[in-house]
Design a protein around this motif. Structure first.
Motif: not given
Lengths: 318, 219
Positions: A205-207, A215-218, A266-277
């Motif tokens: 992973g680079k780009h 942020p971890n998806k490349t 699902m990452s977007a939804v989790k980020r919106d709600m401020g949860v990690k898992d």
């Protein structure tokens, strides 16, 4: 009790999966003895073996057992969703109605009433939830609550319900693996895609592909996952599905892209709600929604792809 | 007595624990602060919104440890009929306490509680005195400080529970599944302050745990 037909080829793949998982476990155990930090991988693999055993037992026991397992999966996913999204106190009863849709939908699928399955959650539950919320009479944040509950139902109950719908496909349309083969195929492809995207992302992973959401998806992880899943699909398809190699390659390609978007959504939804898992139910993986988020996008797509390639009749005459 | 204990053990193993962990779900933070039930007595203190609170707190321990945990509960609610009294005191092991102010000495009021603590068993007590509504933290009653004063070497473990007010609020008949959160704070001991101050001190700890949870939600 009615049971699924489990063909020899399905058995071969299942045994292969167990050998692979236990070999993986062995490798990690050896690495642990060599003082490498692989604790997390060990826990993840153990959880995977556990999930595989539950799946095997449910599918091999009887038809009802498999349906109940899918119902339980929907229930756990929906519960996680309602727990990390904020809901108003007046929505309690509405949410109780939402839970009731799970057994009803399972019954609809079990009785092969496919047309009603297509309409039940997207239309009738959608209307009923609105009705119940009107009766609860709290107009502050009405639309937001309505949208939240319906999104939860569409993902956790309707989309995952396609797993049960796949089980209703008659044996004659897939002599190689039967309906269990098809269910097994979609689960394997989705999990392989998740794993390969993460593996390729960590290795090359680079780009960054979508930094604001995940942020971890490349790009490297995404493309690596798509290529690996396409190849894996071609290898495993003859055992489990009636696909030709070209059809299998296309299925793998499309499902890999869909799986990626399921994960990111699902990452977007989790980020919106401020949860990690979404919860801590599965050690090493997080919650049911963390593990099966890609399945939400791949399961419906796979069913309709299969129905397009082999025009099938499973609906009762409604 | 043996059959009552066996009943309680099996009840938690086959019905209550599966219900709490699979039917609802629990997130615990500060799990290392949980007392070792086998090593001696402790007093677990928590906010109170629902009947689920007690089942939730007890389910955090293993089934054999649960036998040594006794929730303190209002006598006028849980023991107003002979049948209820049998079920709750004998089968579930609650300690009934009168909520009415009597002209009795403190030793008499807390006799049952002190007895259990001296036997090395753990109690759960809700100092708010009753179930609250809308997840608000009400004023703590000073009984908890009196118990701590009479047993100064027994740790008080303040907890904050979030979720049961949604799962089964006061007055509701049906429960709705949600994942609950339990926050456990470090144990505190009675430190010769006046009972009112000590009560306030415990309340502050629970309130801090509540704020910790709120911060997490607002992220």
């Amino acid at each position: 009790m009615e049971q699924f037909i489990i063909t020899p080829t399905v058995r071969i793949v299942l045994i292969g999966l167990y050998i692979f998982l236990f070999a993986l476990m062995g490798i990690f155990k050896i690495l642990q003895i060599m003082k490498k930090n692989v604790d997390n991988w060990l826990i993840r693999t153990r959880s995977f073996i556990f999930i595989t055993i539950i799946f095997t037992v449910a599918v091999c026991s009887c038809v009802v057992g498999a349906y109940l397992l899918i119902g339980l999966l929907s229930y756990l996913a929906l519960k996680e969703f309602f727990s990390f999204t904020p809901t108003r106190t007046t929505d309690r009863k509405v949410i109780l109605w939402a839970y009731c849709s799970i057994p009803i939908q399972l019954y609809i699928i079990y009785s092969h009433w496919v047309v009603l399955f297509y309409l039940f959650i997207p239309l009738y539950v959608f209307l009923l939830i609105t009705v119940r919320m009107v009766i609860a009479s709290n107009t502050d944040g009405f639309l937001k609550s309505l949208a939240t509950i319906q999104w939860g139902l569409m993902t956790s109950v309707y989309a995952l319900g396609y797993l049960a719908l796949i089980l209703t496909i008659p044996f004659k349309y897939n002599p190689a693996g039967g309906s269990v083969g098809l269910l097994f195929y979609i689960l394997l492809i989705t999990v392989t895609n998740d794993f390969m995207q993460m593996f390729c992302g960590k290795a090359f992973g680079k780009h960054k592909i979508i930094p604001k959401v995940s942020p971890n998806k490349t790009w490297e992880g995404f493309l690596g996952g798509v290529i690996a899943t396409t190849i894996f699909s071609m290898v495993v398809a003859p055992f489990l599905t009636p696909f030709s190699s070209l059809q299998a390659a296309f299925a793998g390609f499309v499902l890999a892209i869909a799986g990626f978007f399921g994960d990111v959504a699902m990452s977007a939804v989790k980020r919106d709600m401020g949860v990690k898992d979404t919860s801590s139910l599965i050690p090493g993986h997080g919650g049911v929604l963390d593990r099966f988020d890609s399945l939400i996008f791949t399961a419906p797509l796979f069913f309709h792809y299969f129905a397009y390639i082999n025009p099938i009749v499973i609906a009762r005459g409604h | 007595m043996f059959f009552c204990k066996l009943f309680k053990y099996l009840l938690f193993l086959f019905i209550i624990k599966p219900f709490i962990y699979l039917g609802l779900g629990v997130n615990v933070s500060g799990i290392n602060n949980l007392p070792k039930i086998d090593k001696g007595a402790s007093i677990i203190v928590a906010n109170h919104n629902s009947h689920i609170d007690t089942l939730l707190l007890m389910s955090l321990f293993s089934c054999s440890q649960i036998l040594k945990i006794h929730p303190v509960a209002a006598a006028d609610y849980f023991c107003n009929t002979k049948f209820k009294q049998f079920v709750f005191t004998k089968l579930l092991g609650i300690i009934p306490i009168s909520r009415k102010v009597q002209k009795a000495t403190k030793e008499e009021i807390f006799k049952d509680i002190n007895e259990k603590l001296r036997e090395g068993e753990t109690i759960i007590i809700y100092p708010e005195g009753t179930r609250g509504e809308n997840n608000e933290l009400n004023k703590f009653k000073s009984g908890i400080a009196h118990i701590a004063k009479m047993n100064p070497d027994i740790p008080v473990i303040p907890c904050y529970i979030n979720g049961p007010d949604k799962i089964l609020p006061k007055g509701a008949f049906l429960w709705v599944p949600f994942i609950a959160d339990v926050y456990v704070a470090e144990p505190i001991y009675y430190n010769n302050t006046p009972t009112k101050e000590f009560t306030e001190q415990i309340r502050k700890v629970v309130e801090n745990l509540k704020n910790e949870h709120k911060k997490k939600e607002e992220l």
